[in-house]
Write an enzyme that holds these catalytic residues in place. Structure first.
Site, short mmCIF file in Angstrom:
data_model
loop_
_atom_site.label_atom_id
_atom_site.label_comp_id
_atom_site.label_asym_id
_atom_site.label_seq_id
_atom_site.Cartn_x
_atom_site.Cartn_y
_atom_site.Cartn_z
N GLU A 41 0.88 -1.17 0.00
CA GLU A 41 0.00 0.00 0.00
C GLU A 41 0.92 1.22 0.00
OE1 GLU A 41 -2.76 0.30 3.26
OE2 GLU A 41 -3.55 2.19 2.48
N ARG A 268 4.89 -13.00 9.65
CA ARG A 268 5.59 -11.77 9.32
C ARG A 268 6.90 -11.69 10.07
NH1 ARG A 268 1.75 -7.83 8.99
NH2 ARG A 268 3.19 -6.12 9.26
N LYS A 278 3.64 0.62 10.11
CA LYS A 278 3.74 1.88 9.35
C LYS A 278 3.20 3.06 10.13
CE LYS A 278 2.92 0.07 5.12
NZ LYS A 278 2.19 0.03 3.89
P1 ATP Z 1 1.08 -1.95 8.13
O1 ATP Z 1 0.06 -2.92 8.63
O2 ATP Z 1 2.11 -1.55 9.13
O3 ATP Z 1 0.49 -0.78 7.39
P2 ATP Z 1 1.18 -3.61 5.88
O4 ATP Z 1 1.53 -5.02 6.10
O5 ATP Z 1 -0.25 -3.32 5.75
O6 ATP Z 1 1.88 -2.75 7.00
P3 ATP Z 1 1.55 -3.29 3.12
O7 ATP Z 1 2.12 -2.19 2.34
O8 ATP Z 1 0.12 -3.60 2.95
O9 ATP Z 1 1.92 -3.02 4.63
O10 ATP Z 1 2.40 -4.62 2.88
C1 ATP Z 1 2.73 -5.10 1.61
C2 ATP Z 1 3.09 -6.55 1.70
O11 ATP Z 1 4.21 -6.71 2.57
C3 ATP Z 1 1.95 -7.37 2.27
O12 ATP Z 1 1.83 -8.54 1.48
C4 ATP Z 1 2.39 -7.67 3.66
O13 ATP Z 1 1.88 -8.90 4.10
C5 ATP Z 1 3.91 -7.69 3.53
N1 ATP Z 1 4.51 -7.34 4.81
C6 ATP Z 1 4.36 -6.20 5.50
N2 ATP Z 1 5.02 -6.24 6.66
C7 ATP Z 1 5.62 -7.45 6.72
C8 ATP Z 1 6.45 -8.10 7.68
N3 ATP Z 1 6.79 -7.52 8.83
N4 ATP Z 1 6.88 -9.34 7.39
C9 ATP Z 1 6.54 -9.95 6.23
N5 ATP Z 1 5.77 -9.39 5.30
C10 ATP Z 1 5.30 -8.16 5.52
MG MG Z 2 -1.69 -3.71 4.36
#
Ligand code: ATP
Ligand code: MG
Length: 562
Positions: A41, A268, A278
């Protein structure tokens, strides 16, 4: 991949349960090729947790016949912008992956998503609901109590079609109505209790679609359809989406889509001494606790890059932590050891004195300067040599001299000898202090027979680094440490800001480095002998060199009581 040649970084056997599933699917003929996607995102910069997902998704596409799409999951225009889109693309490319023309945006599918919603309404599987957000929550029930049907659940299809068209036309204000899936308000899985598919949002400008839409689809509805439209075979996401998988499948099973992607969850990455949410990263940047998204203390890829991390080390780290379904917290030292290992093999050595103390070699001819040759790497002769001028005045580090040495101190002491790296053995004869009692200079003599040779009749154990006074260059050195002083920032209800390590950055301005470093460009990495690994900062210029410490030579944290 742009730099796969780093053989120094061994990874364990890569197999994992996702690879096993893919291999079965290829062997059984279910798929001839795979298609994965990385779906960020664009509401912040990528971090090391995202790297785990990138390395997994792009790595699979490299190891098996197939591709990986970069898809921006851009359904929430309030927090997303083009700066983030550009930064994400740059970071994925920097990590070493190339997705060709395969850039997609969930917003590319807004029209199709809308048309599929109309299909669901026509099938009696979606309805327009007039409950507001709070009422919707109250009707949803809890983990232990079933929800209640919305009073609008049985709206006739024709009325739903009419209201949905008017929602799209902008007739209703934000929050007045939603479109919801008609699934099961009594489901033990709360995600299936008639989830909202669309909400109204006026007055926002989307970075891709401008003000074309006042209706925005929810993630759980958008994601499966985007996957299916692109032909994704394996849709890999983190464990918190496991409970959403029945909804993912419901959307796909109830629409006429070109294929049926399979969602698979993995755990994760959580890393000690840092935060990865984030929301928290945005707060650290927004409130100025760090100097921007690329602050070298952040776990963002931009921050790690500026800290001196290499893409190869980050990929190796991701391979080393592996892919499983169990929640885990990875030690920061694993990441640090990986970059240390990489830089040990790949970085040239240089001499840099961080806390200079002047040394005058009284028996060295004042006008003389000889050229000392130093190897750039102790184990890799191919990295060549460089010359360093040796003269009667030089600087050593204050920490390498002690008037009153602790037991076992092998460096310079009054009346004692030490070897200057690559040069002579010197002996300290006199300590000169200023009026305040501070040591300002050491008077020494050298043993002229010790250049490249052991001294006669005695052993000199210590070797210290130095720079020549005549040609050393002043530099700023930024000593970065972990941003948080505790492994779990914000645990047990504490404000995570209270856990910030007050010594996470120490800036030293009067450092002296050997003149070969004048030729270094931003991003170049070196080992400063006996100090650690350093990278030239993007702020660095020829007349104002700036180096960032990537990591020390040894792991000092695990032996401390932090
Ligand atoms: P936040 O919840 O902090 O906003 P997010 O996971 O929603 O972070 P995205 O930009 O939606 O952030 O993530 C893009 C991809 O990266 C998704 O497929 C997510 O599952 C993966 N991802 C994000 N954080 C992690 C992590 N700590 N470990 C493994 N994969 C991750
Ligand atoms: Mg997300």
């Amino acid at each position: 991949m742009s730099d796969t040649q780093n053989s120094a970084l061994a990874a364990p056997g890569k197999t994992n349960f996702i690879r096993q599933i893919i291999e079965q699917d290829l062997a059984s003929g279910k798929h001839a090729r795979i298609l994965t996607r990385f779906p960020p995102e664009p509401n912040g910069y990528l971090h090391i947790g995202h790297a785990k997902s990138i390395v997994l998704n792009f790595g699979l596409a490299l190891d098996y016949p197939g591709h990986c799409n970069l898809r921006f999951d851009d359904t929430n225009p309030l927090k997303e912008n083009l700066e983030f889109v550009a930064a994400i693309e740059a970071d994925v490319r920097w990590l070493g992956y190339d997705w060709g023309e395969r850039t997609f945006f969930a917003s590319d599918y807004f029209q199709q998503l809308h048309d599929f919603a109309v299909d669901l309404i026509r099938k009696g599987l979606a309805y327009v609901c007039d409950l507001d957000a709070e009422q919707t929550r109250a009707y949803r029930g809890t983990l232990t109590e079933p929800g209640q049907d919305s009073p609008y659940r049985d709206r006739p299809i024709a009325e739903n079609l009419d209201l949905f068209a008017r929602m799209r036309a902008g007739e209703f204000p934000d929050g007045a109505r939603t479109l919801r899936a008609k699934i099961d308000m009594a489901s033990p899985n709360i995600n299936l209790r008639d989830p909202v598919l669309y909400r109204i949002k006026h007055g926002v400008t989307h970075h891709q679609t401008g003000s074309q839409w006042c209706l925005y689809p929810m993630y759980d509805y958008t994601h499966p359809i985007s996957d299916a439209l692109e032909g994704i075979t394996h849709s890999l996401c983190t464990l918190e989406f496991e409970d959403h998988r029945p909804l993912y499948d419901w959307v796909i099973d109830n629409l006429d889509l070109p294929c049926k992607p399979r969602q698979i969850e993995f755990s994760r990455l959580n890393l000690e001494y840092t935060v990865m949410s984030k929301r928290l990263l945005t707060q650290l940047v927004g409130e100025g606790h760090v100097e921007g998204w690329d602050d070298p203390r952040l776990p963002t890829l931009a921050g790690l890059r500026r800290r001196g991390y290499t893409p190869a080390a980050i990929r190796a780290f991701c391979d080393r932590i592996g892919i499983t379904k169990s929640d885990n917290l990875v030690e920061m030292s694993l990441l640090e050891n990986t970059i240390r290992e990489d830089l040990d093999a790949t970085s040239d050595r240089r001499l840099a004195v961080l806390h200079p103390l002047k040394v005058v070699i009284e028996d060295y001819p004042a006008e003389r300067e000889e050229s000392i040759e130093l190897a750039n790497h102790p184990k890799d002769a191919a990295r060549g040599v460089r010359a360093l001028g040796f003269g009667p005045e030089l600087y050593i580090d204050r920490a390498d001299f002690a008037e009153d040495p602790p037991k076992g101190f092998k460096r310079l002491v009054p009346g004692g000898e030490v070897r200057l790296r690559g040069a002579y053995v010197i002996r300290c004869d006199q300590v000169i202090k200023d009026a305040a009692g501070e040591i300002v200079e050491l008077r020494c003599r050298h043993d002229a027979a010790t250049l490249g040779r052991n001294p006669e009749g005695r052993k000199v154990k210590g070797v210290i680094h130095w720079v020549p006074a005549a040609s050393a260059v002043t530099a700023e050195v930024r000593l970065y440490d972990r941003l948080f002083a505790v492994p779990h920032p914000g645990a047990a209800g504490r404000d995570f800001l209270n856990d910030i390590n007050p010594d996470s950055l120490r800036t030293l301005t009067g450092c002296l480095v050997e003149p070969a470093l004048l030729a270094a460009a931003p991003g170049d990495r070196f080992q400063f002998e006996r100090e650690g690994y350093f990278v030239v900062d993007r702020d660095s210029r020829r007349d104002r060199l700036v180096f960032n410490r990537t990591v020390g030579l040894r792991d000092t944290w695990t032996s401390q009581s932090h």
